[in-house]
Structure formats: structure tokens, C-alpha cells
Design a protein around this motif. Structure first.
Motif, PDB file in Angstrom:
ATOM      1  N   UNK A 234       0.832  -1.212   0.000  1.00  0.00           N
ATOM      2  CA  UNK A 234       0.000   0.000   0.000  1.00  0.00           C
ATOM      3  C   UNK A 234       0.860   1.252   0.000  1.00  0.00           C
ATOM      4  N   UNK A 235       1.860   1.272  -0.881  1.00  0.00           N
ATOM      5  CA  UNK A 235       2.856   2.343  -0.871  1.00  0.00           C
ATOM      6  C   UNK A 235       2.229   3.710  -1.138  1.00  0.00           C
ATOM      7  N   UNK A 236       1.199   3.770  -1.997  1.00  0.00           N
ATOM      8  CA  UNK A 236       0.625   5.065  -2.363  1.00  0.00           C
ATOM      9  C   UNK A 236       0.052   5.794  -1.152  1.00  0.00           C
ATOM     10  N   UNK A 237      -0.402   5.044  -0.151  1.00  0.00           N
ATOM     11  CA  UNK A 237      -1.023   5.653   1.029  1.00  0.00           C
ATOM     12  C   UNK A 237       0.009   6.159   2.033  1.00  0.00           C
ATOM     13  N   UNK A 238       1.284   5.926   1.786  1.00  0.00           N
ATOM     14  CA  UNK A 238       2.328   6.289   2.744  1.00  0.00           C
ATOM     15  C   UNK A 238       3.142   7.487   2.271  1.00  0.00           C
ATOM     16  N   UNK A 239       2.629   8.207   1.267  1.00  0.00           N
ATOM     17  CA  UNK A 239       3.340   9.340   0.684  1.00  0.00           C
ATOM     18  C   UNK A 239       2.536  10.606   0.930  1.00  0.00           C
ATOM     19  N   UNK A 240       3.197  11.678   1.289  1.00  0.00           N
ATOM     20  CA  UNK A 240       2.528  12.955   1.550  1.00  0.00           C
ATOM     21  C   UNK A 240       2.289  13.692   0.230  1.00  0.00           C
ATOM     22  N   UNK A 241       1.031  13.889  -0.099  1.00  0.00           N
ATOM     23  CA  UNK A 241       0.696  14.626  -1.321  1.00  0.00           C
ATOM     24  C   UNK A 241       1.061  16.098  -1.189  1.00  0.00           C
ATOM     25  N   UNK A 242       1.071  16.617   0.026  1.00  0.00           N
ATOM     26  CA  UNK A 242       1.434  18.023   0.236  1.00  0.00           C
ATOM     27  C   UNK A 242       2.896  18.269  -0.116  1.00  0.00           C
ATOM     28  N   UNK A 243       3.772  17.335   0.275  1.00  0.00           N
ATOM     29  CA  UNK A 243       5.194  17.482  -0.047  1.00  0.00           C
ATOM     30  C   UNK A 243       5.404  17.362  -1.554  1.00  0.00           C
ATOM     31  N   UNK A 244       4.685  16.438  -2.197  1.00  0.00           N
ATOM     32  CA  UNK A 244       4.800  16.299  -3.650  1.00  0.00           C
ATOM     33  C   UNK A 244       4.324  17.560  -4.364  1.00  0.00           C
ATOM     34  N   UNK A 245       3.250  18.155  -3.855  1.00  0.00           N
ATOM     35  CA  UNK A 245       2.732  19.384  -4.461  1.00  0.00           C
ATOM     36  C   UNK A 245       3.766  20.500  -4.373  1.00  0.00           C
ATOM     37  N   UNK A 246       4.502  20.574  -3.257  1.00  0.00           N
ATOM     38  CA  UNK A 246       5.559  21.577  -3.101  1.00  0.00           C
ATOM     39  C   UNK A 246       6.655  21.367  -4.137  1.00  0.00           C
ATOM     40  N   UNK A 247       7.028  20.108  -4.371  1.00  0.00           N
ATOM     41  CA  UNK A 247       8.063  19.818  -5.368  1.00  0.00           C
ATOM     42  C   UNK A 247       7.608  20.237  -6.759  1.00  0.00           C
ATOM     43  N   UNK A 248       6.348  19.927  -7.104  1.00  0.00           N
ATOM     44  CA  UNK A 248       5.829  20.284  -8.425  1.00  0.00           C
ATOM     45  C   UNK A 248       5.791  21.800  -8.592  1.00  0.00           C
ATOM     46  N   UNK A 249       5.421  22.509  -7.518  1.00  0.00           N
ATOM     47  CA  UNK A 249       5.289  23.964  -7.603  1.00  0.00           C
ATOM     48  C   UNK A 249       6.646  24.654  -7.733  1.00  0.00           C
ATOM     49  N   UNK A 250       7.619  24.208  -6.964  1.00  0.00           N
ATOM     50  CA  UNK A 250       8.934  24.875  -6.970  1.00  0.00           C
ATOM     51  C   UNK A 250       9.881  24.296  -8.005  1.00  0.00           C
ATOM     52  N   UNK A 251       9.688  23.004  -8.334  1.00  0.00           N
ATOM     53  CA  UNK A 251      10.594  22.354  -9.264  1.00  0.00           C
ATOM     54  C   UNK A 251      11.918  21.982  -8.643  1.00  0.00           C
TER      55      UNK A 251
END
Length: 719
Positions: A234-251
Motif C-alpha cells: 500500500x505504498x501510495x497511502x504512505x506518501x505525503x501529497x502536500x510534499x509532492x505538491x511543493x516539489x511540483x510547484x517549486x521544481x
């Protein structure tokens, strides 16, 4: 040294250095240069160096070899020459020419890539791969130099390696780069990347995510590992979408010493729910485009990651993206090769099946032609039917029926489409029979107004109605002792049908306005292009009249069901037109005849005669009738059907068996479709989604076709 730049559609370019004085080219693996091209021969051509320079020689290939757009058997080669082998293009160059032109040629594992025109979009992808791969080679070289310096600098200060951990990190990076250059299995490669990143950074867990190409902004987990090198459920449930969104926004990479205490994420639900501490997320890029992310975390220790570790992970990410792209290309190429190989096998099998069917049909056609040649000569007919031009078996059967009923007086109903020659058969009945010296009267029932029909058929006396200035005999009286042909009988109104039935039953009539009855002896031959039984169901035709007229029924087939008569009719009409005009008959070109054979002829023989009259006039009389002399309806009709002359000949053979063209085409298409779907299902072990992808259709469409042809799992996998 000379070389070839090899370009094949859908594949990256390759550069082949020519070593020695001979280079063989073809589809076989025995060649120096193997070309995966179905349009090339096993041993297609060769290049060899002679005293005058390099020369190309065609090895009797099936499709030939072209140099600069011209087919050649032998041709001296000069730098810049374009060689075409099937659909593969090869550019002949010398190394010094390529260097002077500034062409970019870079070795990639088994080949090399040249930055030339690539309309398929592969060039852009490969350039990105090469840019990153150069970075990977740069990292490898830097690591090797640093390790070498460490051997001569025990303190490690010159290289920045003050402890064993630093040297171990560099060794791990070097091992990873070596592994990435050789590993082509995507899953094992991703797991190797994660294991290295976790080991270098001190993470507890790692996840490698890639952006979905058809769902912008959506990541999917392609691999997950923990510190014990085990996959995570269940790897997808163990990842923070907020942190990923920060990476996408800042690059840029996101480094969190303690996520729960970080002002940017302290209130985020995913961070609170997962109780995250140390987090490091690094982008995976191809050129300037974000492709995914390397996500590392540690749930138990804060400030586990530092800038030095982040830099190492970013190096891992840069190298990993090269390997991921290469592995994807390798898997895609392997899948395409497998599908191409399977498609080739299926095509060869289906072609063999079709060749067998065509051969069998050709044999049947030869037998049918021989029977036709003997048919009319051997047919024992009592009467001559010179005006009826035919060699069709179905028409010969009609003549046999006609032969049997000519001497009788029973009514005959002739059915057939407009233009099939119904009146011609009615005349044959009359002029071959015992009434031939009496009158033959023909009348189109659809052409007489309803209020005049009774007068036309039964006659009238003077003063019977306004305009009746003299007695007049009706059609029945005129045809007394002979034959009355009633064409388009289905268009007669019901009131007149009642009166006609009475005359047919009693054999007597009374002129309009007269009290005197007259007896007549008339043979009735009627004709229609309508379905009289359907008209009876609609109460538009009397059932008792139908059975009175339909004692003997003759049905004339349409011209499209007797294409073997078209050449005979064409010759007959052209000869008659030439005799009327006083010039030699026109000749019909083979291409024009093929179009006549392909046309459906909705107007039947009448339409064919008019078409030939028009074409003969445009051809100048006595000249040749070419395709451009035919009407648009005929030429465009043939183009829409797309039938080649050979196909038309096979269709005519099937039509002799009583099949219509529509039935023949539908049967052929369904047979090929059923075999293809069954073969794909067998190949994919009845995996419908994969089968639908290979066939290029949707899953619901495939399900519908499986039901249509009854292709069950047991039937496919058990056969």
C-alpha cells in the motif's frame, strides 16, 4: 573511414562504422548489418570497396535497392548518397565529412545516435537521454578521480573525503552508475536506485514515483523499498501529497528536518496523519521536464537528511533518469519486436489461408467458365431466343421455363427490377407461340390515368362521355386472339383491378356506355417490379387477382447478379449501335470493362445500354471507349468499391454460385476477422485488455466480437 547512418521509422538513428572492405545488408542475422524491415530481403545488398572506391551491389532483392531515389543494381557511392532498403534509409558518409558537417554522433550501448531530422519525436527523447547520460558519465569520472585522489591523500582533505563514509558513498555511486549502464529490467533497476538512495541518505523508506503521461500532475508509485530492501505494501497511502505538491510547484528538491514542526506543512493532514519526521523529495528530470520524484523519509528520526546527503541523492536521481529512459525504450522496443514478429507470423498464416481459398475459387471459376461455354450450346431449347443475350445459368433456367409454357395459354407473371427486360420475355412468349400471327399489345398500367383506364382497356361507344365522338375498341379487343402484356400491373388502382378480374374470369367485356357484351380470347402476360404480396398485405392489390395472374411465375435476376453477361451485352449493344449509325463497332478497353463489371447497375440492362450509347458517342464512333468516356456514376462507383481487376474476377466466380457481392465481401471480412481475433487471444493467453491493444480496438468492441464469433476461453486455449 566510411560509415552509414541508419534510419528506421519509429527507432533512434544508428551509426555503423564500416570496417574492412565488405558490408552485407539484409533481414537475416547472418549479415554484417541486420535490418528489421519486412520490406527487405534476407540478403538484400552489399557494399564493397574496390580500386575506384566504395560500390553498392543489389543481391537480387525482392523489392530492389534505391540510391538517391533511383533503383540500381550496381552503383558507385559518394559521401551524402541516400540508400533505401525497403522502408529503411541509410546515408553513406566518410568520418571526415561527418565531422566537417558538425553532425552529433554519440554511442549509446549497442549503437549510436545522430541528431538528424526525426518527425516521429524520438529525436527529442534521445537528445534528453544523451544529455543526462553525459551527466552520468561525468559523475562516474568525477567519482573515479576523487577515489584515486583519496588513495594518495590519506587525510582525504584534498578530495573532501575526511572519513570512510564519504569514500563509501562515492563507491556506492560508482557501483550504481555501473549497474545502471547494464540493467535493462525496469523494476529491478528502480529497486536498485532506491536501495542506493536509502543507503546513502540514511532513510528508512524510499519510493520512486513517475508522472502519468495521460493524467497531468498525477504520480504513480513504480517502486518502493524499506531499509531491509523489501517492497512496501500500500505504498501510495504512505506518501505525503502536500510534499509532492511543493516539489511540483517549486521544481526543486524538498528537504524537511522535521515535517511536523515545519511551518509550511505543520497543518497538512497528510503530514499529521503519517506522523512524518525527516523527508527528502528529489525531482526526476529529463532535460527541463519533470518526469517523477525520488521520495525518501524516516518516521522515527528528525533531521536525518542534510544538504550533503541531498546532493548525493540528486546525483542518484540524475543517473536514474537516464537508466529509466533507456529501460523504457528497451522494453518498448522488445514489446514492439514481439508484436511485430507475431503480426508477421499471423500475416503469413492468413496470406497462406487466403492463397488456398483463392486457388480453390479459381479452380471453381475455371470449371464454371467451361460449363458456361458449353451451357447454351448443350441446352436443348425448343424455340430460338436470339433477342435474349445471356450466358448466365440463372437466365438459362428462365429460358427453360419459358420454353415449357410458350405453347400454353395460361397467364404468366414476370417479376424483376426495372430495366431487366421483362417485355423482351413477354414478346418471346408471344412470337414463339401459336398466337404469333395475332396482335401483341403492350401497355404500361402506370402511364394511364385512373379515369381513362376502363375506356383504354375495354373501349367505349360514341357519346359515352365528353369527348367520345366515335366508337373505340379497347386493348382487349385489339389483342383478341393474341397477347396482352400488362406492364407495371402493381400500379393499377383497386377499382380497375376488380373490373379486370371479372374479364379474366368470364372472358367477356362491355365497352363503356354500351349494354352489349363481347367475348374475347386474350392471353395475359403481366409484369411488375414491386412485391405484390406486400401490396396485398397493405390492401393495395387484390389477392384473387394476384392468383389469377400468377399461374406461371418468372423472376428475372438483376444484372449485378449475372456479371458474366456484361461482356456479352456490351458486345451486342455496341454492334447494334454501330449498325444503326453506319460505322464500325467501338472497342472497349480492359480498364473500362473492369469498371462496368464493378458497377452495381441499379437500372440493369437499360442502364447499361444507355451507358454504352453515351460512351460510344463520346468515343467518336468506331474508336476505343476508355475510362474517361464512362459516366461519373460508373467511374466513381468502381473507385468507391476499391475492387481490383483480380478481385472482380474472384467475385464473379462466387456470384456464379449464387452469392451476392455483399454476401461475399461480408463473409470474407468476417472470416479474416474471426481468425485474427482468435490468434491474438491465443497469443495473449486470453488476456482481453492486451489483445484489444494489439488489435487496435477498444475492450468493449473486442468483447462484442468475441460474443459474435463464440470465441470462448476453453475453445481458444484448448485448441
Amino acid at each position: 573511414m566510411p560509415r552509414l547512418i541508419v534510419r528506421a521509422e519509429g527507432r533512434p538513428d544508428r551509426i555503423v562504422e564500416i570496417e574492412g572492405r565488405l558490408l552485407t545488408i539484409g533481414r537475416s542475422a547472418e549479415n554484417h548489418l541486420q535490418i528489421d524491415d519486412l520490406n527487405s530481403s534476407r540478403h538484400h545488398c552489399e557494399l564493397h570497396e574496390g580500386e575506384a572506391g566504395w560500390e553498392l551491389v543489389d543481391k537480387d532483392s525482392r523489392n530492389g535497392v534505391f540510391v538517391n531515389g533511383r533503383r540500381v543494381s550496381r552503383h558507385p557511392l559518394a559521401p551524402g548518397d541516400k540508400i533505401e532498403v525497403g522502408t529503411t534509409v541509410l546515408h553513406f558518409e566518410r568520418v571526415e565529412e561527418a565531422a566537417a558537417s558538425g553532425r552529433e554522433t554519440i554511442d549509446i550501448t549497442t549503437g549510436a545516435y545522430s541528431a538528424v531530422e526525426d518527425p516521429t519525436g524520438v529525436k527529442e527523447l534521445m537528445n534528453s537521454v544523451l544529455d543526462t547520460k553525459r551527466l552520468g558519465r561525468g559523475v562516474t569520472s568525477a567519482i573515479r578521480r576523487a577515489l584515486a585522489d583519496a588513495e594518495t591523500d590519506p587525510g582525504g582533505k584534498a578530495a573532501g573525503l575526511e572519513d570512510d563514509w564519504g569514500r563509501d558513498a562515492l563507491r556506492r555511486l560508482l557501483e550504481l552508475n555501473r549497474a545502471l549502464n547494464s540493467e535493462l529490467n525496469l523494476r529491478r533497476l528502480l529497486e536498485r536506485v532506491l536501495d542506493t538512495a536509502i543507503g546513502l541518505s540514511g532513510a528508512e523508506r524510499g519510493f520512486l514515483l513517475l508522472l502519468e503521461p495521460d493524467r497531468p500532475g498525477t504520480f504513480s508509485v513504480k517502486a518502493s523499498r524499506n531499509i531491509d530492501q523489501e517492497s512496501i505494501r500500500d505504498a501510495r497511502e504512505k506518501i505525503s501529497t502536500s510534499v509532492l505538491a511543493e516539489l511540483v510547484q517549486t521544481g526543486r528538491s524538498v528537504l524537511l528536518g522535521d515535517a511536523s514542526a515545519d511551518d509550511r506543512f505543520s497543518g497538512k493532514e497528510s503530514v499529521l496523519h503519517m506522523k512524518l519526521r525527516s523527508v527528502l523529495v528529489t525531482p526526476l528530470r529529463r532535460g527541463d521536464r519533470l518526469e517523477g520524484a525520488l521520495y525518501l523519509d524516516n518516521r522515527f528520526a528528525a533531521r536525518r537528511f542534510d544538504p550533503a546527503g541531498q546532493e548525493l541523492v540528486e546525483l542518484v536521481a540524475d543517473s536514474a533518469m537516464v537508466a529509466i529512459t533507456n529501460a523504457r525504450l528497451f522494453e518498448q522496443n522488445a514489446r514492439q519486436r514481439e508484436e511485430l514478429s507475431f503480426a508477421k507470423e499471423e500475416l503469413e498464416r492468413l496470406n497462406a489461408l487466403l492463397r488456398e481459398q483463392v486457388a480453390a475459387r479459381d479452380r471453381e471459376l475455371d470449371r464454371a467458365r467451361e460449363a458456361l461455354a458449353r451451357g447454351r450450346d448443350e441446352l436443348e431449347l425448343k424455340y430460338e431466343y436470339a433477342a435474349i443475350v445471356t450466358a448466365s445459368p440463372r437466365m438459362l433456367e428462365v429460358l427453360q421455363v419459358l420454353d415449357k409454357v410458350t405453347d400454353s395459354t395460361v397467364p404468366v407473371l414476370i417479376q424483376g427490377e426495372s430495366g431487366t427486360g421483362k417485355e423482351l420475355f413477354a414478346r418471346a412468349l408471344h412470337f414463339n407461340g401459336p398466337r404469333k400471327k395475332a396482335t401483341f399489345v403492350s401497355e404500361n398500367c402506370a402511364a394511364i390515368p385512373a379515369n381513362l383506364m376502363e375506356s383504354e382497356f375495354f373501349g367505349h361507344v360514341r357519346g359515352a362521355f365528353t369527348g367520345a365522338s366515335a366508337d373505340k375498341a379497347g386493348l382487349f379487343e385489339v389483342a383478341d386472339g393474341g397477347t396482352l402484356f400488362l406492364d407495371e400491373i402493381g400500379d393499377m388502382d383497386l377499382d380497375m383491378q376488380t373490373k379486370l378480374l371479372r374479364v379474366l374470369q368470364d372472358g367477356v367485356l362491355r365497352r363503356v356506355g354500351s349494354k352489349e357484351f363481347r367475348r374475347v380470347d386474350v392471353r395475359i402476360v403481366s409484369a411488375t417490379n414491386k412485391d405484390l404480396l406486400a401490396l396485398i398485405g397493405e390492401a393495395r392489390f387484390r389477392e384473387d387477382l394476384y392468383y389469377r395472374l400468377n399461374v406461371i411465375n418468372i423472376t428475372l435476376p438483376p444484372l449485378r447478379d449475372r456479371p458474366e453477361d456484361i461482356p456479352l451485352l456490351t458486345q451486342h449493344f455496341l454492334a447494334r449501335q454501330a449498325a444503326d449509325a453506319g460505322h464500325d463497332p467501338c472497342e472497349l478497353s480492359p480498364a473500362a470493362l473492369d469498371l462496368l463489371l464493378q458497377h452495381p447497375w441499379p437500372g440493369n440492362i437499360r442502364e447499361l445500354e444507355n451507358e454504352l450509347l453515351r460512351a460510344s458517342a463520346l468515343g467518336g464512333g468506331g474508336g476505343a471507349i476508355e475510362v474517361h468516356h464512362l459516366s461519373r456514376a460508373v467511374t466513381e462507383g468502381g473507385a468507391r468499391q476499391g475492387a481490383e481487376p483480380a478481385t472482380a474476377r474472384r467475385v464473379r466466380g462466387a456470384l456464379l454460385e449464387g452469392k451476392t457481392l455483399k454476401e461475399l465481401v461480408a463473409a470474407e471480412v468476417e472470416e479474416v476477422e474471426r481468425h485474427a481475433i482468435a490468434a491474438i487471444l491465443r497469443r495473449t493467453e486470453y488476456t482481453k485488455t492486451k489483445a484489444a491493444s494489439i488489435l487496435g480496438i477498444s475492450r468493449p468492441t473486442l468483447d462484442a466480437k468475441i460474443d459474435k464469433y463464440g470465441l470462448t476461453r476453453d475453445q481458444i486455449l484448448g485448441s
